[in-house]
Design a protein around this motif. Structure first.
Motif, PDB file in Angstrom:
ATOM      1  N   ALA A 105      50.516  -6.682  -7.292  1.00  0.00           N
ATOM      2  CA  ALA A 105      49.373  -6.023  -6.652  1.00  0.00           C
ATOM      3  C   ALA A 105      48.038  -6.464  -7.233  1.00  0.00           C
ATOM      4  N   GLU A 106      47.967  -6.623  -8.550  1.00  0.00           N
ATOM      5  CA  GLU A 106      46.687  -6.957  -9.174  1.00  0.00           C
ATOM      6  C   GLU A 106      46.489  -8.465  -9.256  1.00  0.00           C
ATOM      7  N   LEU A 107      47.536  -9.165  -9.646  1.00  0.00           N
ATOM      8  CA  LEU A 107      47.426 -10.615  -9.801  1.00  0.00           C
ATOM      9  C   LEU A 107      47.241 -11.309  -8.458  1.00  0.00           C
ATOM     10  N   GLY A 108      47.776 -10.702  -7.410  1.00  0.00           N
ATOM     11  CA  GLY A 108      47.666 -11.292  -6.078  1.00  0.00           C
ATOM     12  C   GLY A 108      46.276 -11.184  -5.485  1.00  0.00           C
ATOM     13  N   GLN A 109      45.424 -10.393  -6.102  1.00  0.00           N
ATOM     14  CA  GLN A 109      44.050 -10.233  -5.595  1.00  0.00           C
ATOM     15  C   GLN A 109      43.108 -11.166  -6.343  1.00  0.00           C
ATOM     16  N   PRO A 110      42.033 -11.614  -5.691  1.00  0.00           N
ATOM     17  CA  PRO A 110      41.056 -12.423  -6.425  1.00  0.00           C
ATOM     18  C   PRO A 110      40.507 -11.612  -7.591  1.00  0.00           C
ATOM     19  N   GLY A 111      40.343 -12.245  -8.716  1.00  0.00           N
ATOM     20  CA  GLY A 111      39.803 -11.517  -9.863  1.00  0.00           C
ATOM     21  C   GLY A 111      39.198 -12.484 -10.853  1.00  0.00           C
ATOM     22  N   ALA A 112      38.194 -12.016 -11.574  1.00  0.00           N
ATOM     23  CA  ALA A 112      37.552 -12.879 -12.565  1.00  0.00           C
ATOM     24  C   ALA A 112      38.406 -12.906 -13.829  1.00  0.00           C
ATOM     25  N   ARG A 152      53.272 -19.600  -6.922  1.00  0.00           N
ATOM     26  CA  ARG A 152      52.639 -18.911  -5.777  1.00  0.00           C
ATOM     27  C   ARG A 152      51.208 -18.506  -6.125  1.00  0.00           C
ATOM     28  N   THR A 153      51.046 -17.998  -7.362  1.00  0.00           N
ATOM     29  CA  THR A 153      49.712 -17.537  -7.760  1.00  0.00           C
ATOM     30  C   THR A 153      48.753 -18.718  -7.912  1.00  0.00           C
ATOM     31  N   ILE A 154      49.283 -19.842  -8.385  1.00  0.00           N
ATOM     32  CA  ILE A 154      48.439 -21.052  -8.510  1.00  0.00           C
ATOM     33  C   ILE A 154      47.937 -21.476  -7.127  1.00  0.00           C
ATOM     34  N   LEU A 155      48.854 -21.492  -6.140  1.00  0.00           N
ATOM     35  CA  LEU A 155      48.430 -21.895  -4.789  1.00  0.00           C
ATOM     36  C   LEU A 155      47.446 -20.897  -4.194  1.00  0.00           C
ATOM     37  N   VAL A 201      37.355 -22.838 -12.725  1.00  0.00           N
ATOM     38  CA  VAL A 201      38.644 -23.321 -12.210  1.00  0.00           C
ATOM     39  C   VAL A 201      39.711 -23.175 -13.294  1.00  0.00           C
ATOM     40  N   PHE A 202      39.350 -23.575 -14.528  1.00  0.00           N
ATOM     41  CA  PHE A 202      40.274 -23.507 -15.665  1.00  0.00           C
ATOM     42  C   PHE A 202      40.697 -22.062 -15.952  1.00  0.00           C
ATOM     43  N   THR A 203      39.752 -21.153 -15.986  1.00  0.00           N
ATOM     44  CA  THR A 203      40.090 -19.763 -16.333  1.00  0.00           C
ATOM     45  C   THR A 203      40.946 -19.133 -15.236  1.00  0.00           C
ATOM     46  N   LEU A 204      40.631 -19.422 -13.986  1.00  0.00           N
ATOM     47  CA  LEU A 204      41.417 -18.821 -12.902  1.00  0.00           C
ATOM     48  C   LEU A 204      42.854 -19.363 -12.887  1.00  0.00           C
ATOM     49  N   PHE A 205      43.025 -20.647 -13.176  1.00  0.00           N
ATOM     50  CA  PHE A 205      44.386 -21.186 -13.230  1.00  0.00           C
ATOM     51  C   PHE A 205      45.146 -20.644 -14.451  1.00  0.00           C
ATOM     52  N   SER A 206      44.447 -20.402 -15.540  1.00  0.00           N
ATOM     53  CA  SER A 206      45.143 -19.833 -16.706  1.00  0.00           C
ATOM     54  C   SER A 206      45.586 -18.403 -16.394  1.00  0.00           C
ATOM     55  N   ARG A 207      44.837 -17.699 -15.549  1.00  0.00           N
ATOM     56  CA  ARG A 207      45.256 -16.365 -15.091  1.00  0.00           C
ATOM     57  C   ARG A 207      46.525 -16.472 -14.246  1.00  0.00           C
ATOM     58  N   ALA A 208      46.577 -17.545 -13.435  1.00  0.00           N
ATOM     59  CA  ALA A 208      47.750 -17.726 -12.567  1.00  0.00           C
ATOM     60  C   ALA A 208      49.011 -18.022 -13.373  1.00  0.00           C
ATOM     61  N   LEU A 209      48.844 -18.426 -14.629  1.00  0.00           N
ATOM     62  CA  LEU A 209      50.013 -18.742 -15.462  1.00  0.00           C
ATOM     63  C   LEU A 209      50.560 -17.519 -16.192  1.00  0.00           C
ATOM     64  N   LEU A 210      49.922 -16.360 -15.995  1.00  0.00           N
ATOM     65  CA  LEU A 210      50.390 -15.142 -16.687  1.00  0.00           C
ATOM     66  C   LEU A 210      51.851 -14.815 -16.380  1.00  0.00           C
ATOM     67  N   PRO A 211      52.319 -14.926 -15.114  1.00  0.00           N
ATOM     68  CA  PRO A 211      53.731 -14.593 -14.868  1.00  0.00           C
ATOM     69  C   PRO A 211      54.689 -15.480 -15.656  1.00  0.00           C
ATOM     70  N   LEU A 212      54.370 -16.773 -15.739  1.00  0.00           N
ATOM     71  CA  LEU A 212      55.238 -17.673 -16.500  1.00  0.00           C
ATOM     72  C   LEU A 212      55.242 -17.264 -17.977  1.00  0.00           C
ATOM     73  N   GLY A 213      54.070 -16.890 -18.476  1.00  0.00           N
ATOM     74  CA  GLY A 213      53.982 -16.452 -19.871  1.00  0.00           C
ATOM     75  C   GLY A 213      54.815 -15.208 -20.121  1.00  0.00           C
ATOM     76  N   LEU A 214      54.644 -14.208 -19.262  1.00  0.00           N
ATOM     77  CA  LEU A 214      55.383 -12.950 -19.461  1.00  0.00           C
ATOM     78  C   LEU A 214      56.892 -13.192 -19.365  1.00  0.00           C
ATOM     79  N   LEU A 215      57.309 -13.919 -18.344  1.00  0.00           N
ATOM     80  CA  LEU A 215      58.755 -14.115 -18.171  1.00  0.00           C
ATOM     81  C   LEU A 215      59.321 -15.039 -19.249  1.00  0.00           C
ATOM     82  N   SER A 216      58.503 -15.918 -19.819  1.00  0.00           N
ATOM     83  CA  SER A 216      58.960 -16.716 -20.963  1.00  0.00           C
ATOM     84  C   SER A 216      59.206 -15.806 -22.168  1.00  0.00           C
ATOM     85  N   TRP A 217      58.303 -14.859 -22.393  1.00  0.00           N
ATOM     86  CA  TRP A 217      58.494 -13.912 -23.500  1.00  0.00           C
ATOM     87  C   TRP A 217      59.742 -13.066 -23.273  1.00  0.00           C
ATOM     88  N   ILE A 218      59.972 -12.665 -22.038  1.00  0.00           N
ATOM     89  CA  ILE A 218      61.162 -11.847 -21.755  1.00  0.00           C
ATOM     90  C   ILE A 218      62.422 -12.696 -21.969  1.00  0.00           C
TER      91      ILE A 218
END
Lengths: 455, 156
Positions: free
Chosen positions: A250-257, A416-419, A338-355
Motif C-alpha cells: 500500500a505505501e511502497l506502491g504509491q509515489p513517495g519521496a 515491480r516497484t522498480i518498473l 533517480v538514485f534515491t527512488l530506485f534505492s527505495r524500490a529495493l526495500l522489498p529485496l532487502g527485507l526479504l533477504s533479511w528474512i
C-alpha cells in the motif's frame, strides 16, 4: 490513490478494540514484561555463563528476539516492537514524571533535536557498528549486556536533554532498520480519511504534544517515523485517528519521496545482510575469525570491507545503474532523485533477504534456546525441565526451499516497484527496458544472496 | 466482462505459472556417473573445516577423517544425520554412501568456542539443483515483471 484505499481496513471501527488501544494499561503491561526480560538479559549477560549457547542473554536476544522481530513483528506489524520496546521506558518516566502517563514533576530540558541530525545517518552508523562487532556481540553474553546498558544510558540521557522520543526517532540503531522496512508492513496508524481542514488544524495544534515520536498525526502518510505508541489515539482528537490493516504494497506502491540518508541506509542494510550471510552461514573460517577478533589486523580489513561494500560499493553500483536509466530513458530529473527512488524500490529485496537469512540460521539454532529457558544463567538449574534437551536442527529440508521462495519473491516485488518507479519518473511503455540496469542490480543482489544461502 | 479482458487478466498469472513450472521441472541432471570411493581428510579448527566444501557424485562411497587440530570438534551432516567427534590431535571417521543428492551443510557438534554455532561446511552431492532452479526462477520472475502492458501515467 483510490485503488490503494480499497485495501485499508480500519480496525478501530470496533469500539472494544479502540477502548483496548486507548487504555494505556495493556501496553504498559506488555512493556513491563519486555522490561523484565531486558533486565534478565543484562543480569545473565554480566553474571551468567560466558558460553554464548548456554546463556539467556545471547540466546534470547540474538536467536529468539532478533528472529521473531524479522520473521513476525516487522513484516506483519511494522514498528509493533517499538510500541512495546522497554529501552525508552526509564527516560520516559523521567520525562513524564510518572510510570504510565504524564502526571508528576518532569525532568526534561525539552530541547529540539539538532536540525542537521534529523535523519537516519546516526542510525546507519549505529547499525554498521553493531555489524562490525556482530561476531563478538552475537556470541559473547557480556558484550550483549554492555550494549543493552549502553542503550539505556544513552536513551535516558537523550530523554533528559531532548524532547519526547528523540532517541527512538533519531538514534536507536534498530530504529532505522525497523522504520525503513515498516514501509511494507500491513499495519498503519493514520488520520481518518476525509478530515476537514478545521479538524486537521485542531488536531495539529494538539497532537505535537500528544505524539512522542514528534509527528503531526493529522499529516501522517508513512510508517517510517510512527512508532505505533498509540498516544495520538488517546488525545481529545484521537477519534480522528485509525489503526488500519492494509496491503503489503500500500505505501511502497504509491509515489513517495526518499532522502539520500534513507537511500544509503537501504543499501547499507542490503550489503549488511550479504556480509552477515557470508560470516555466519558461509564455510570460510578466516572470515569468521576476522569478524570475531576485534582490533586485530584481520578485523580492520573485515571492517573496511564491510563499510566499503555496504556503504560504498553498492551505492556506487546503483548510482551507475541509475545514471544509465537516466541517460537511456532521457529523464530530466537529477541523478540524486533517480538514485534515491530506485534505492527505495529495493526495500522489498532487502527485507526479504533479511528474512531469508534469518530462516537460514534460526531453525538450526532454535534448539539451543530450550536449555537456557530452564537454566538462564548456565548455573545448572532446570526450572522447566528443558535443561537437558539436546541440540537438533529443525526443518532442515524445508529451509533452503523457503529461502528460495523468499528471495525470488523479494526480487519480483522489487522488480515491480522498480518498473513502477521508472514509470513515475517518465520511463513508460516500450521504453521500460531503460530500467534494465536497475533490474539487473536487483537480480545480482538476489543471486548473491541465493549463492550465499543455498549455493 | 468481455472475453479479451478476461484473457488479458489471466494471461500474466498463466505465464508466471508456466515459467515457474518450467524452472522447477526443466531437466538439469547430468548423466549418471559410475560411483567411486571418495576420501576426505578434514582438519577442524576454531571455527572452520578445511576443506570447507566437499563435492561428490550420487552413489559415491564417502569416507571422511575428521582431525581436530586445537580443541574438541564434531561433525554433523544435515539430512544424512551422521555425526562424529574428535578430541584434539585425534581422528574420527565417518563412512557413508552419498545416496541423497543436493547441497547439505555440515556443522560442529561439540561446543568449541564463541563461534561454535556458526562453524559450518558444505557437502555437495551431484549438481546443486535447487540453486540452479532458483537462478532460473529468478530470471523467470524478472521476465514476468517486464512482461506488462503500459500502465499509469503518474509523473513525479
Amino acid at each position: 490513490m483510490e485503488k490503494a484505499a480499497l485495501y485499508h481496513f480500519d480496525l478501530t471501527r470496533y469500539a472494544w478494540l479502540r477502548r483496548l488501544l486507548t487504555s494505556r494499561w495493556p501496553q504498559f503491561i506488555l512493556r513491563a514484561i519486555t522490561l523484565a526480560g531486558f533486565v534478565l538479559v543484562i543480569l545473565t549477560g554480566f553474571i551468567g555463563s560466558p558460553v554464548g549457547s548456554r546463556n539467556f542473554a545471547v540466546m534470547f536476544v540474538w536467536i529468539a528476539w532478533w528472529s521473531a522481530l524479522k520473521l513476525i513483528m516487522l513484516p506483519f506489524g511494522g514498528r509493533a516492537w517499538c510500541s512495546i520496546c522497554p529501552i525508552p521506558m526509564p527516560g520516559e518516566w523521567l520525562q513524564q514524571g510518572w510510570l504510565v502517563k504524564p502526571g508528576g514533576k518532569m525532568f526534561n530540558l525539552g530541547l529540539r533535536w539538532p536540525r542537521r541530525l534529523r535523519n537516519t545517518w546516526l542510525q546507519s552508523a549505529g547499525f554498521a557498528a553493531i555489524g562490525l562487532f556482530s561476531a563478538l556481540t552475537l556470541t559473547t553474553p557480556v558484550v550483549t549486556a554492555w550494549i543493552f546498558v549502553g542503550l539505556i544510558v544513552v536513551a535516558v540521557a537523550v530523554s533528559v536533554i531532548f524532547e519526547q522520543r528523540s532517541f527512538c526517532r533519531y538514534l536507536c540503531p534498530m530504529g532505522g532498520f525497523i522504520g525503513l522496512y515498516a514501509t511494507m508492513a500491513p499495519l498503519e496508524l493514520r488520520p481518518q480519511p476525509g478530515l476537514t481542514p478545521v479538524e486537521k488544524g485542531a488536531a495539529a495544534r494538539e497532537w505535537p504534544r500528544g505524539c512522542p515520536w514528534i509527528n503531526n498525526p493529522a499529516a501522517l502518510k508513512a510508517n517510517a517515523n510512527c512508532g505505533l505508541c498509540l498516544e495520538c489515539l488517546r488525545t481529545e482528537s484521537g477519534a480522528n485517528m485509525a489503526l488500519n490493516v492494509r496491503s503489503f504494497d500500500a505505501e511502497l506502491g504509491q509515489p513517495g519521496a526518499f532522502r539520500l540518508d534513507e537511500a544509503f541506509l537501504s543499501l547499507g542494510l542490503l550489503g549488511s545482510v550479504m556480509i552477515y550471510s557470508a560470516v555466519f552461514q558461509g564455510p570460510w573460517g578466516a572470515l569468521k575469525n576476522a569478524a570475531l577478533n576485534a582490533g586485530s589486523g584481520a578485523w580492520w580489513s573485515f571492517a573496511a570491507f564491510f563499510l566499503l561494500a555496504s556503504f560504498g560499493l553498492l551505492p556506487a553500483l546503483l548510482a551507475g545503474a541509475s545514471a544509465l536509466v537516466r541517460r537511456t530513458g532521457n529523464l530530466a530529473q537529477p541523478l540524486q532523485m533517480v538514485f534515491t527512488l530506485f534505492s527505495r524500490a529495493l526495500l522489498p529485496l532487502g527485507l526479504l533477504s533479511w528474512i531469508a537469512f534469518t530462516v537460514s540460521f534460526a531453525f538450526g539454532k532454535l534448539a539451543y534456546l530450550w536449555p537456557v529457558l530452564s537454566d538462564p544463567f548456565g548455573w545448572g538449574w532446570n526450572l522447566f525441565g528443558t535443561a537437558s534437551v539436546e541440540w537438533q536442527p529443525y526443518l532442515l529440508s524445508a529451509t533452503p526451499v523457503i529461502e528460495t521462495v523468499l528471495l525470488v519473491t523479494g526480487l519480483i516485488w522489487s522488480g515491480r516497484t522498480i518498473l513502477k518507479t521508472a514509470e513515475q519518473l517518465g520511463v513508460r511503455g516500450e521504453r521500460r527496458w531503460a530500467a534494465a540496469p536497475v533490474l539487473l542490480f536487483a537480480l545480482a543482489g538476489t543471486l548473491t544472496m541465493l549463492w550465499l544461502l543455498i549455493g | 466482462m468481455t472475453l479479451p479482458k478476461f484473457i488479458s487478466i489471466l494471461a500474466k498469472p498463466i505465464l508466471g505459472l508456466t515459467l515457474a513450472v518450467l524452472a522447477l521441472t526443466a531437466p538439469l541432471s547430468l548423466p549418471p556417473t559410475q560411483p567411486v570411493e571418495r576420501y576426505f581428510r578434514i582438519e577442524a579448527s576454531q571455527f572452520a573445516y578445511s576443506p570447507g566444501v566437499l563435492q561428490v557424485n550420487p552413489g559415491d562411497q564417502v569416507t571422511i577423517d575428521l582431525v581436530a587440530t586445537d580443541v574438541v570438534h564434531g561433525i554433523y551432516i544435515d539430512n544424512y544425520e551422521l555425526q562424529a567427534s574428535a578430541d584434539p590431535g585425534q581422528t574420527a571417521r565417518l563412512t557413508f554412501t552419498a545416496d541423497q543428492a543436493g547441497l547439505f551443510r555440515f556443522r560442529c557438534l561439540v561446543p568449541c568456542g564463541q563461534l561454535h554455532p556458526f562453524m559450518l561446511g558444505k557437502l555437495q552431492v551431484g549438481p546443486n539443483q535447487l540453486f540452479l532452479r532458483a537462478v532460473l526462477l529468478s530470471l523467470a520472475g524478472l521476465l514476468l515483471v517486464l512482461w506488462k502492458k503500459p500502465l499509469s501515467t503518474i509523473s513525479i
